[in-house]
Motif scaffolding. Structure first.
Motif, PDB file in Angstrom:
ATOM      1  N   VAL A 143       1.066  -1.511  -0.161  1.00 34.34           N
ATOM      2  CA  VAL A 143       0.213  -0.205  -0.183  1.00 34.34           C
ATOM      3  C   VAL A 143       0.632   1.554  -0.493  1.00 34.34           C
ATOM      4  N   ALA A 144       2.070   1.048   0.198  1.00 29.35           N
ATOM      5  CA  ALA A 144       2.792   2.385  -0.026  1.00 29.35           C
ATOM      6  C   ALA A 144       3.260   2.826  -1.314  1.00 29.35           C
ATOM      7  N   LEU A 145       3.368   1.838  -1.835  1.00 28.76           N
ATOM      8  CA  LEU A 145       3.786   1.833  -3.720  1.00 28.76           C
ATOM      9  C   LEU A 145       2.487   2.306  -4.370  1.00 28.76           C
ATOM     10  N   PRO A 146       3.367   3.485  -5.274  1.00 32.70           N
ATOM     11  CA  PRO A 146       2.379   3.647  -6.540  1.00 32.70           C
ATOM     12  C   PRO A 146       1.923   2.655  -7.429  1.00 32.70           C
ATOM     13  N   PRO A 147       0.857   2.747  -7.871  1.00 38.17           N
ATOM     14  CA  PRO A 147       0.686   1.839  -8.787  1.00 38.17           C
ATOM     15  C   PRO A 147       1.667   0.797  -9.712  1.00 38.17           C
ATOM     16  N   ALA A 148       2.213   2.035 -10.316  1.00 38.51           N
ATOM     17  CA  ALA A 148       4.188   1.511 -11.315  1.00 38.51           C
ATOM     18  C   ALA A 148       4.258   1.041 -11.083  1.00 38.51           C
ATOM     19  N   MET A 149       4.440   0.771  -9.188  1.00 42.61           N
ATOM     20  CA  MET A 149       6.120  -0.258  -9.068  1.00 42.61           C
ATOM     21  C   MET A 149       4.690  -1.528  -7.956  1.00 42.61           C
ATOM     22  N   ARG A 150       3.919  -1.586  -8.356  1.00 39.60           N
ATOM     23  CA  ARG A 150       3.545  -2.496  -6.901  1.00 39.60           C
ATOM     24  C   ARG A 150       3.535  -3.616  -8.017  1.00 39.60           C
ATOM     25  N   SER A 151       3.298  -3.984  -9.395  1.00 35.60           N
ATOM     26  CA  SER A 151       3.834  -5.359 -10.277  1.00 35.60           C
ATOM     27  C   SER A 151       4.999  -5.839  -9.656  1.00 35.60           C
ATOM     28  N   ARG A 152       6.042  -5.061  -9.679  1.00 35.22           N
ATOM     29  CA  ARG A 152       7.622  -5.572  -9.497  1.00 35.22           C
ATOM     30  C   ARG A 152       7.922  -5.912  -8.012  1.00 35.22           C
ATOM     31  N   TYR A 153       6.711  -5.481  -7.412  1.00 34.81           N
ATOM     32  CA  TYR A 153       7.319  -5.173  -6.100  1.00 34.81           C
ATOM     33  C   TYR A 153       6.919  -6.860  -5.309  1.00 34.81           C
ATOM     34  N   ALA A 154       5.578  -7.039  -5.454  1.00 28.57           N
ATOM     35  CA  ALA A 154       5.077  -8.157  -5.524  1.00 28.57           C
ATOM     36  C   ALA A 154       5.898  -9.522  -6.409  1.00 28.57           C
ATOM     37  N   GLU A 155       6.141  -9.418  -7.611  1.00 25.41           N
ATOM     38  CA  GLU A 155       7.683 -10.642  -8.375  1.00 25.41           C
ATOM     39  C   GLU A 155       8.666 -10.419  -7.445  1.00 25.41           C
ATOM     40  N   ARG A 156       8.826  -9.758  -6.096  1.00 31.12           N
ATOM     41  CA  ARG A 156      10.005  -8.900  -5.981  1.00 31.12           C
ATOM     42  C   ARG A 156      10.570  -9.619  -4.769  1.00 31.12           C
ATOM     43  N   ILE A 157       8.650  -9.887  -4.417  1.00 30.64           N
ATOM     44  CA  ILE A 157       8.340 -10.365  -2.753  1.00 30.64           C
ATOM     45  C   ILE A 157       8.294 -12.426  -2.547  1.00 30.64           C
ATOM     46  N   LEU A 158       7.656 -12.795  -4.070  1.00 26.26           N
ATOM     47  CA  LEU A 158       7.570 -13.642  -4.314  1.00 26.26           C
ATOM     48  C   LEU A 158       8.602 -14.368  -4.498  1.00 26.26           C
ATOM     49  N   ALA A 159      10.096 -13.706  -5.538  1.00 29.86           N
ATOM     50  CA  ALA A 159      11.288 -14.164  -5.610  1.00 29.86           C
ATOM     51  C   ALA A 159      11.899 -14.507  -4.130  1.00 29.86           C
ATOM     52  N   LEU A 160      11.598 -13.302  -3.316  1.00 31.96           N
ATOM     53  CA  LEU A 160      12.221 -13.372  -1.783  1.00 31.96           C
ATOM     54  C   LEU A 160      12.228 -14.702  -1.147  1.00 31.96           C
ATOM     55  N   SER A 161      10.650 -14.758  -1.288  1.00 35.80           N
ATOM     56  CA  SER A 161      10.568 -15.530  -0.147  1.00 35.80           C
ATOM     57  C   SER A 161      10.069 -17.074  -0.704  1.00 35.80           C
ATOM     58  N   ASP A 162      10.100 -17.817  -1.749  1.00 37.56           N
ATOM     59  CA  ASP A 162      10.102 -18.796  -2.572  1.00 37.56           C
ATOM     60  C   ASP A 162       8.412 -19.238  -2.286  1.00 37.56           C
ATOM     61  N   GLY A 163       7.737 -17.946  -2.366  1.00 37.54           N
ATOM     62  CA  GLY A 163       6.035 -18.180  -2.452  1.00 37.54           C
ATOM     63  C   GLY A 163       5.530 -18.767  -1.289  1.00 37.54           C
ATOM     64  N   ALA A 164       5.971 -18.022   0.193  1.00 36.59           N
ATOM     65  CA  ALA A 164       5.711 -18.631   1.618  1.00 36.59           C
ATOM     66  C   ALA A 164       4.463 -17.696   1.570  1.00 36.59           C
ATOM     67  N   PRO A 165       3.760 -18.257   2.145  1.00 39.57           N
ATOM     68  CA  PRO A 165       2.296 -17.565   2.925  1.00 39.57           C
ATOM     69  C   PRO A 165       2.420 -16.244   3.134  1.00 39.57           C
ATOM     70  N   GLN A 166       1.470 -15.667   2.777  1.00 39.41           N
ATOM     71  CA  GLN A 166       1.628 -13.551   3.583  1.00 39.41           C
ATOM     72  C   GLN A 166       0.427 -13.549   4.071  1.00 39.41           C
TER      73      GLN A 166
END
Length: 220
Positions: free
Chosen positions: A127-150
Motif C-alpha cells: 500500500v506504500a507503493l504507487p501503482p506503477a511499482m506494485r507489480s515489480r514489488y509483488a514479483e520481488r516478494i515472491l522471489a525473495l520468499s520462494d512463494g511463502a504464505p502471506q
C-alpha cells in the motif's frame, strides 16, 4: 514512492503511518497460519513497527527490509538492544539474536541474502507503493520468499478524494499480482475512517482496511 520521499518522512518525523500498538490483525490472524514455534517471518518495508517486538516475544525469528536508516536505528533503540551492523549489496544489515533488518533498497535484496522465511507479513509495503511499482514489488516478494504464505493488509478508498500513501489496492489488484501463485482469502474488512485523522480531514468518506490470507497453490 521516491526514496527521498520516505527518507524525508523519517527525517521530519512525519510518521502518521506508524502505529503506537501491535496491529490487531496480526494478533488475530497469526495463529491461523500454524507456524512452527521458531518460524522466520519477513516484514518488507517494516519501519520500526511494534509488531516486530511482539513477534520476537512470541518466539519467532524476524527479518525486515527498510529503506530508512533512521527507522532501523530507532527500532533497535526502542527494543533496547545493540545490533551488529555489516554491509550488504543494498545498504547495511543490522542483526541481533533472532532479528535481522536489511536497511537499504529492497529491490537489491537477494533471496540468498535474506535466507528462508515461513511467512511474509505485509502490513504497510504494497500500500506504500504507487501503482506503477506494485507489480515489480509483488514479483520481488515472491522471489525473495520462494512463494511463502502471506498475511497482507490493504486499504480501499476513493482515490479521487485523496492521494496516497497509503494507496488503495482493490481486491482485483491483489488477485492480479498474486492470484497465479496463491489462493487468496479475505480474512476481514473494516472501515477505519474514524481512527484515520489525515483521511477524515482530507474529506475521505470511506477508508476500509482489508486483511488477506495468501496460501500457496500446490501443484497436483
Amino acid at each position: 514512492m521516491e526514496r527521498d520521499f520516505w527518507r524525508s518522512r523519517w527525517r521530519n518525523e512525519q510518521l502518521g503511518f506508524h502505529l503506537p500498538f501491535v496491529h490487531p490483525i496480526l494478533k488475530r490472524n497469526l495463529p491461523g497460519f500454524e507456524l512452527a514455534a521458531d518460524a522466520r517471518i519477513f516484514l518488507p518495508l517494516c519501519g520500526k513497527t511494534l509488531d516486530i517486538g511482539w513477534l520476537l516475544e512470541q518466539g519467532y525469528r524476524v527479518a525486515g527490509a527498510e529503506l530508512s536508516e533512521i527507522a532501523v536505528a530507532q527500532l533497535f533503540e526502542e527494543l533496547g538492544v545493540d545490533p551488529q551492523p555489516s554491509e550488504w549489496a543494498g545498504g547495511r544489515c543490522w542483526r541481533h539474536a533472532g532479528l535481522t533488518v536489511f536497511q537499504g533498497d529492497i529491490f537489491a535484496l537477494a533471496a540468498a541474502e535474506l535466507g528462508p522465511v515461513e511467512l511474509v507479513y505485509d502490513r504497510a509495503a504494497l500500500v506504500a507503493l504507487p501503482p506503477a511499482m506494485r507489480s515489480r514489488y509483488a514479483e520481488r516478494i515472491l522471489a525473495l520468499s520462494d512463494g511463502a504464505p502471506q498475511l497482507l493488509i490493504t486499504f480501499e478508498y476513493d482515490p479521487a478524494e485523496k492521494d496516497g500513501p497509503p494507496f488503495p489496492v482493490p481486491p482485483e489488484e491483489v488477485e492480479r499480482h498474486y492470484g497465479r501463485h496463491y489462493a487468496i482469502t479475505e480474512l476481514s474488512r473494516k472501515d477505519v475512517l474514524q481512527s484515520s485523522l489525515n483521511f477524515r480531514e482530507a474529506g475521505v468518506t470511506r477508508f476500509v482496511e482489508v486483511a488477506w490470507r495468501l496460501s500457496p497453490k500446490r501443484c497436483a
